[in-house]
Motif scaffolding. Sequence first.
Motif, PDB file in Angstrom:
ATOM      1  N   HIS A  15       0.815  -1.215   0.000  1.00 31.20           N
ATOM      2  CA  HIS A  15       0.000   0.000   0.000  1.00 31.20           C
ATOM      3  C   HIS A  15       0.849   1.267   0.000  1.00 31.20           C
ATOM      4  O   HIS A  15       0.419   2.299  -0.516  1.00 31.20           O
ATOM      5  CB  HIS A  15      -0.954  -0.007   1.196  1.00 31.20           C
ATOM      6  CG  HIS A  15      -2.137  -0.912   0.993  1.00 31.20           C
ATOM      7  ND1 HIS A  15      -3.116  -1.107   1.937  1.00 31.20           N
ATOM      8  CD2 HIS A  15      -2.479  -1.681  -0.074  1.00 31.20           C
ATOM      9  CE1 HIS A  15      -4.013  -1.956   1.462  1.00 31.20           C
ATOM     10  NE2 HIS A  15      -3.649  -2.322   0.248  1.00 31.20           N
ATOM     11  N   HIS A  57      -1.888  -5.321  -8.346  1.00 33.43           N
ATOM     12  CA  HIS A  57      -1.983  -5.340  -6.882  1.00 33.43           C
ATOM     13  C   HIS A  57      -3.275  -6.043  -6.443  1.00 33.43           C
ATOM     14  O   HIS A  57      -3.264  -6.924  -5.573  1.00 33.43           O
ATOM     15  CB  HIS A  57      -1.953  -3.898  -6.365  1.00 33.43           C
ATOM     16  CG  HIS A  57      -2.298  -3.746  -4.924  1.00 33.43           C
ATOM     17  ND1 HIS A  57      -1.512  -4.222  -3.900  1.00 33.43           N
ATOM     18  CD2 HIS A  57      -3.375  -3.172  -4.314  1.00 33.43           C
ATOM     19  CE1 HIS A  57      -2.079  -3.951  -2.730  1.00 33.43           C
ATOM     20  NE2 HIS A  57      -3.213  -3.324  -2.951  1.00 33.43           N
ATOM     21  N   HIS A  87     -13.345  -6.458  -3.567  1.00 30.81           N
ATOM     22  CA  HIS A  87     -12.888  -5.818  -4.806  1.00 30.81           C
ATOM     23  C   HIS A  87     -13.977  -5.742  -5.870  1.00 30.81           C
ATOM     24  O   HIS A  87     -13.672  -5.520  -7.035  1.00 30.81           O
ATOM     25  CB  HIS A  87     -11.674  -6.580  -5.369  1.00 30.81           C
ATOM     26  CG  HIS A  87     -10.436  -6.353  -4.557  1.00 30.81           C
ATOM     27  ND1 HIS A  87      -9.610  -7.372  -4.168  1.00 30.81           N
ATOM     28  CD2 HIS A  87      -9.903  -5.233  -4.040  1.00 30.81           C
ATOM     29  CE1 HIS A  87      -8.605  -6.883  -3.450  1.00 30.81           C
ATOM     30  NE2 HIS A  87      -8.770  -5.581  -3.352  1.00 30.81           N
ATOM     31  N   PHE A 131     -10.391   4.732  -3.350  1.00 25.82           N
ATOM     32  CA  PHE A 131      -9.253   3.809  -3.283  1.00 25.82           C
ATOM     33  C   PHE A 131      -8.506   3.930  -1.948  1.00 25.82           C
ATOM     34  O   PHE A 131      -8.124   2.915  -1.348  1.00 25.82           O
ATOM     35  CB  PHE A 131      -8.313   4.088  -4.461  1.00 25.82           C
ATOM     36  CG  PHE A 131      -7.206   3.089  -4.640  1.00 25.82           C
ATOM     37  CD1 PHE A 131      -7.449   1.719  -4.601  1.00 25.82           C
ATOM     38  CD2 PHE A 131      -5.901   3.514  -4.884  1.00 25.82           C
ATOM     39  CE1 PHE A 131      -6.420   0.802  -4.781  1.00 25.82           C
ATOM     40  CE2 PHE A 131      -4.868   2.605  -5.072  1.00 25.82           C
ATOM     41  CZ  PHE A 131      -5.129   1.246  -5.014  1.00 25.82           C
ATOM     42  N   HIS A 134     -10.454   2.314   0.739  1.00 26.23           N
ATOM     43  CA  HIS A 134     -10.437   0.868   0.499  1.00 26.23           C
ATOM     44  C   HIS A 134      -9.168   0.242   1.085  1.00 26.23           C
ATOM     45  O   HIS A 134      -9.222  -0.781   1.765  1.00 26.23           O
ATOM     46  CB  HIS A 134     -10.530   0.597  -1.007  1.00 26.23           C
ATOM     47  CG  HIS A 134     -10.133  -0.787  -1.397  1.00 26.23           C
ATOM     48  ND1 HIS A 134     -10.933  -1.891  -1.142  1.00 26.23           N
ATOM     49  CD2 HIS A 134      -8.995  -1.264  -1.961  1.00 26.23           C
ATOM     50  CE1 HIS A 134     -10.300  -2.984  -1.560  1.00 26.23           C
ATOM     51  NE2 HIS A 134      -9.121  -2.630  -2.063  1.00 26.23           N
ATOM     52  N   MET A 135      -8.033   0.893   0.835  1.00 27.08           N
ATOM     53  CA  MET A 135      -6.774   0.356   1.379  1.00 27.08           C
ATOM     54  C   MET A 135      -6.787   0.415   2.909  1.00 27.08           C
ATOM     55  O   MET A 135      -6.313  -0.504   3.580  1.00 27.08           O
ATOM     56  CB  MET A 135      -5.579   1.123   0.806  1.00 27.08           C
ATOM     57  CG  MET A 135      -5.350   0.820  -0.663  1.00 27.08           C
ATOM     58  SD  MET A 135      -3.781   1.447  -1.283  1.00 27.08           S
ATOM     59  CE  MET A 135      -4.170   3.165  -1.526  1.00 27.08           C
ATOM     60  N   GLU A 138      -8.713  -2.445   4.226  1.00 26.33           N
ATOM     61  CA  GLU A 138      -7.938  -3.693   4.197  1.00 26.33           C
ATOM     62  C   GLU A 138      -6.983  -3.762   5.400  1.00 26.33           C
ATOM     63  O   GLU A 138      -6.825  -4.815   6.017  1.00 26.33           O
ATOM     64  CB  GLU A 138      -7.166  -3.800   2.882  1.00 26.33           C
ATOM     65  CG  GLU A 138      -8.088  -4.080   1.707  1.00 26.33           C
ATOM     66  CD  GLU A 138      -7.373  -4.110   0.372  1.00 26.33           C
ATOM     67  OE1 GLU A 138      -7.885  -4.768  -0.532  1.00 26.33           O
ATOM     68  OE2 GLU A 138      -6.313  -3.474   0.220  1.00 26.33           O
TER      69      GLU A 138
HETATM   70 FE1  FEO Z   1      -4.816  -3.234  -1.400  1.00 29.79          FE
HETATM   71 FE2  FEO Z   1      -7.428  -3.926  -2.550  1.00 29.79          FE
HETATM   72  O1  FEO Z   1      -6.108  -2.672  -2.490  1.00 29.79           O
END
Ligand code: FEO
Length: 169
Positions: A15, A57, A87, A131, A134-135, A138
């Motif tokens: 990331h 990625h 995703h 985005f 989203h990271m 995670e």
């Molecule tokens: Fe690590 Fe799904 O972006």
Amino acid sequence: MAPFPEDIDVFTVPHSRMKQLVQIYSQKLTSTNFKNYCDFENLLSDLYATFIEFKTHEKIENEEIMKRLKLKLKALSISNSAVCNCHSDNRLSEMLELFHNGFRCNRRTDLERLRFAAELRFALEDFTGKFIPHMQEEEDVFQPLLMKYFTFDELRHMKDVVLTRHERW
Ligand code: FEO
């Protein structure tokens, strides 16, 4: 500093690279002269390469992390819809299509290029706005889940594979 033991933190290192790419394209977006053919084409080429890297990625995460987590949860009869949908809502393919359109439009008038530039800015801001969280999700949600259901050694191996595949790319 990573919030989890570094040996088993599967997200932070990749990331960092993804966030660096976001910074780079955000800066380029503000400095590009959209009336200049070469500037515009260079930006699109860089964006295309960046989003292919994002796609890679995501593929690595799907294959090396999410798939394994899904299987682990399934074996334990635990359902978690967030893992399945992690995703499903990203717009990487749409963005790549937009860049293709940009290459086509680049050969037309200044006005068309400027119109496309506005569309591009809006799409990139929208993408970036999703985005980055989203990271973060995670890192905040999936990393603890992984630590709950995998052993230290399993996660250390998972991280090795994830990093190796990113480096190979
Ligand atoms: Fe690590 Fe799904 O972006």
